[in-house]
Design an enzyme around this catalytic site. Structure first.
Site, PDB file in Angstrom:
ATOM      1  N   THR A 296       3.204   0.770  -3.147  1.00  0.00           N
ATOM      2  CA  THR A 296       3.409  -0.870  -3.882  1.00  0.00           C
ATOM      3  C   THR A 296       4.582  -0.545  -4.408  1.00  0.00           C
ATOM      4  OG1 THR A 296       1.662  -1.595  -3.117  1.00  0.00           O
ATOM      5  CG2 THR A 296       2.982  -3.031  -5.244  1.00  0.00           C
TER       6      THR A 296
ATOM      7  N   THR B 296       4.883  -6.361  -2.894  1.00  0.00           N
ATOM      8  CA  THR B 296       4.154  -4.506  -1.840  1.00  0.00           C
ATOM      9  C   THR B 296       4.051  -5.192  -0.358  1.00  0.00           C
ATOM     10  OG1 THR B 296       2.806  -3.413  -1.721  1.00  0.00           O
ATOM     11  CG2 THR B 296       1.903  -5.441  -1.930  1.00  0.00           C
TER      12      THR B 296
ATOM     13  N   SER C 217      -4.971  -5.087  -6.811  1.00  0.00           N
ATOM     14  CA  SER C 217      -4.442  -4.519  -8.007  1.00  0.00           C
ATOM     15  C   SER C 217      -3.322  -4.248  -9.113  1.00  0.00           C
ATOM     16  CB  SER C 217      -5.427  -2.674  -7.814  1.00  0.00           C
ATOM     17  OG  SER C 217      -6.598  -2.986  -6.762  1.00  0.00           O
TER      18      SER C 217
END
Ligand code: GLY
Length: 576
Positions: free
Chosen positions: A386, A404, A458
């Site tokens: 990412t 990403t 995340s």
């Protein structure tokens, strides 16, 4: 002034900038010594790729604001950092707009195509078919990057879109000098990319020879795609020639994305998730990223302990951090998913009271085995590849953006005729409860696959405020580790008073509940590790991970500091 005239006026210097970034620029400040943050008076950009940073700085210099610069950096990284910068992926932008005093979260995460379903990746024996989940046309989520960058520009940008996109188009069209980092990454991922003729034709020479550092990589199809995007304000990607090229490739290869999926894609403006830590205010990314919720949850737990007194990366503080990480990631696996499909207990998970109860359960002298930890019961809801960049301008606007393709170069699939690499973000769903994804993360019902749903992320673009004023914009790539990396940047700055460059370079740890391992980068002393082992931690040496890119406002004296993670070669913080 008409938009067209504006574009003409702004285009020229930016085109020179795009050409100029081939060479080492001496006109801007850069952080040659990474442990000293770069200082600049008027604005700052920190990104994982030096040419993209320089484009962002030039946009600021031409009078663009932080949002213009961020959009320019986003499109440029799609050309200069093809392993993570992208048009065919998705991400999250957290931005603070000074004039309206708004802090907003833009969710441009990929969505599952309508035909996707819960058992999509299960084979006839009920096992997850990893190749199909990660490296096929079925791995691809409906991309959000183009819509996201354009939405940010439309709402808050000041320069014409054509001007903001011009440097990326020039770099793709005229070619860019291959850096050692790009050469190495293309070498590493040759198998993944060469499986697809359209990818091989762009990223390798005829016969498969590698580009060497210093040679020129031209991406004509990508330039043409960027031109169509600029000319149609992104419409082409979702309903035009690019859309038809994507869906044609899907249809020929068993993929799921249809024209209807692309036409229906919309980014979403969401409320940032908010918290506080020792008098600083935190704004971070809400679901479908888990980043902001668990960043704040961990900080809330750690606020209960005198970390500053315990010292930076001392055994006591590392022990507490690891225990807080486990508790947060256990909750992640149970409670987090796309809020449009699942009731995520954001308030409960980020409440100080819940964190106090979790903190009280931490034994200061003994690690709890992950097997003994279950997700908690917060109040009911009311890749590793990412890339992150941060931008601040002199007017007080701030952008913290992480986006990403998921894996390095995503699926490795370029859509023929477009130069656009496709993501494999579908692997971020929980393909089967309890079966870990590529980052070892487990999940359940909350993150099960469903058509139109966004996979849990995340990514943790974050802005820290002091007395209501933006102080720090930060974030990183790193898959499941992103949240704990960002947390450690904040602890290093707030508790341990490190400057932003030291805070970035300092060794980091990571625990994600399952597997029960405490990953520790090199640089934590052996005696500290011995204490952690004695307390029951399964200490596991970790390679250097992440590429934190931060910009910090200098509260006293003015100006900005930038810091790019020394872990990733080729990054640059620069301002003017
Ligand atoms: N693809 C990694 C993440 O979104 O967390």
């Amino acid at each position: 002034m008409t938009r067209r005239l504006c574009a003409a006026l702004f285009l020229l210097p930016l085109l020179f900038c795009a050409l100029g970034v081939q060479a080492q620029s001496t006109a801007i400040l850069s952080n040659k010594d990474r442990h000293h943050a770069v200082h600049a008076a008027n604005g700052m950009v920190a990104s994982q790729e030096a040419r993209a940073t320089k484009v962002g700085v030039e946009v600021l210099r031409q009078g663009g604001n932080a949002i213009d610069a961020a959009v320019a950096v986003g499109f440029t990284l799609a050309v200069t950092l093809p392993r993570a910068g992208n048009l065919g992926g998705g991400g999250f932008m957290l931005l603070h707009h000074a004039a309206s005093a708004e802090t907003l979260a833009l969710d441009y995460r990929e969505k599952a195509p309508a035909k996707a379903h819960r058992d999509l990746y299960l084979d006839s024996a009920g096992n997850v078919d990893k190749a199909r989940a990660r490296f096929s046309h079925q791995s691809v989520g409906v991309p959000g990057t183009v819509a996201g960058l354009i939405a940010a520009h439309r709402r808050f940008g000041t320069l014409p879109l054509a001007a903001v996109m011009a440097p990326a188009i020039v770099l793709a069209e005229q070619g860019l000098t291959v850096t050692p980092s790009l050469a190495r990454n293309l070498g590493r991922r040759q198998r993944r990319l060469s499986k697809w003729p359209a990818s091989a034709a762009i990223f390798y020479k005829p016969g498969g020879a590698l580009y060497q550092a210093g040679e020129t990589l031209v991406q004509k199809d990508l330039a043409a795609s960027l031109r169509r995007i600029a000319a149609t304000a992104g419409e082409d990607f979702y309903t035009g020639d690019t859309a038809r090229a994507i869906t044609g490739s899907m249809a020929r290869n068993g993929g799921l994305i249809t024209l209807a999926d692309l036409a229906a894609y919309r980014p979403v403006w969401r409320q940032a998730v908010r918290g506080s830590y020792r008098g600083f205010q935190i704004a971070a990314m809400p679901p479908p990223s888990s980043g902001g919720v668990h960043l704040i949850q961990m900080l809330n737990m750690l606020e209960q302990f005198p970390l500053a007194k315990m010292g930076h990366n001392g055994a006591d503080s590392l022990h507490l951090m690891a225990e807080a990480m486990k508790l947060a990631y256990a909750d992640r696996a149970e409670h987090l998913g796309d809020p449009d499909f699942w009731s995520v207990p954001i308030k409960g998970l980020t409440s100080k009271a819940y964190a106090r109860s979790l903190a009280a359960s931490i034994d200061p002298d003994q690690a709890r085995a992950s097997a003994q930890i279950r997700h908690g019961a917060p109040a009911p809801y009311e890749s590793n590849e990412t890339t992150h960049y941060s931008v601040m301008d002199g007017a007080g606007n701030v952008v913290s953006n992480t986006y990403t393709l998921n894996f390095s170069f995503g699926t490795g699939i370029v859509v023929p005729g477009t130069g656009i690499l496709l993501n494999n973000e579908m692997d971020d769903f929980s393909a089967k409860p309890g079966v870990p994804n590529a980052f070892g993360l487990v999940g359940g019902e909350a993150n099960a696959i469903q058509g139109g749903k966004r996979p849990l992320s995340s990514m943790t673009p974050t802005i820290v405020f002091k007395d209501g004023q933006p102080l720090l914009a930060t974030g990183s790539p790193g898959g499941s580790r992103i949240i704990t990396m960002v947390m450690q940047i904040l602890l290093n700055v707030i508790d341990h008073n490190l400057n932003i460059a030291e805070a970035t370079a300092a060794p980091r740890i990571h625990h994600q509940w399952r597997p029960d391992k405490l990953w520790v980068e090199q640089g934590v002393g052996p005696d500290t590790l011995a204490i952690l082992r004695r307390r029951g931690h399964v200490v596991t040496p970790s390679r250097a991970a992440g590429s934190v890119q931060s910009v910090m406002r200098v509260a006293k004296g003015g100006g900005f500091l930038g810091a790019s993670d020394p872990r990733s070669p080729g990054a640059l913080s620069a301002g003017y």
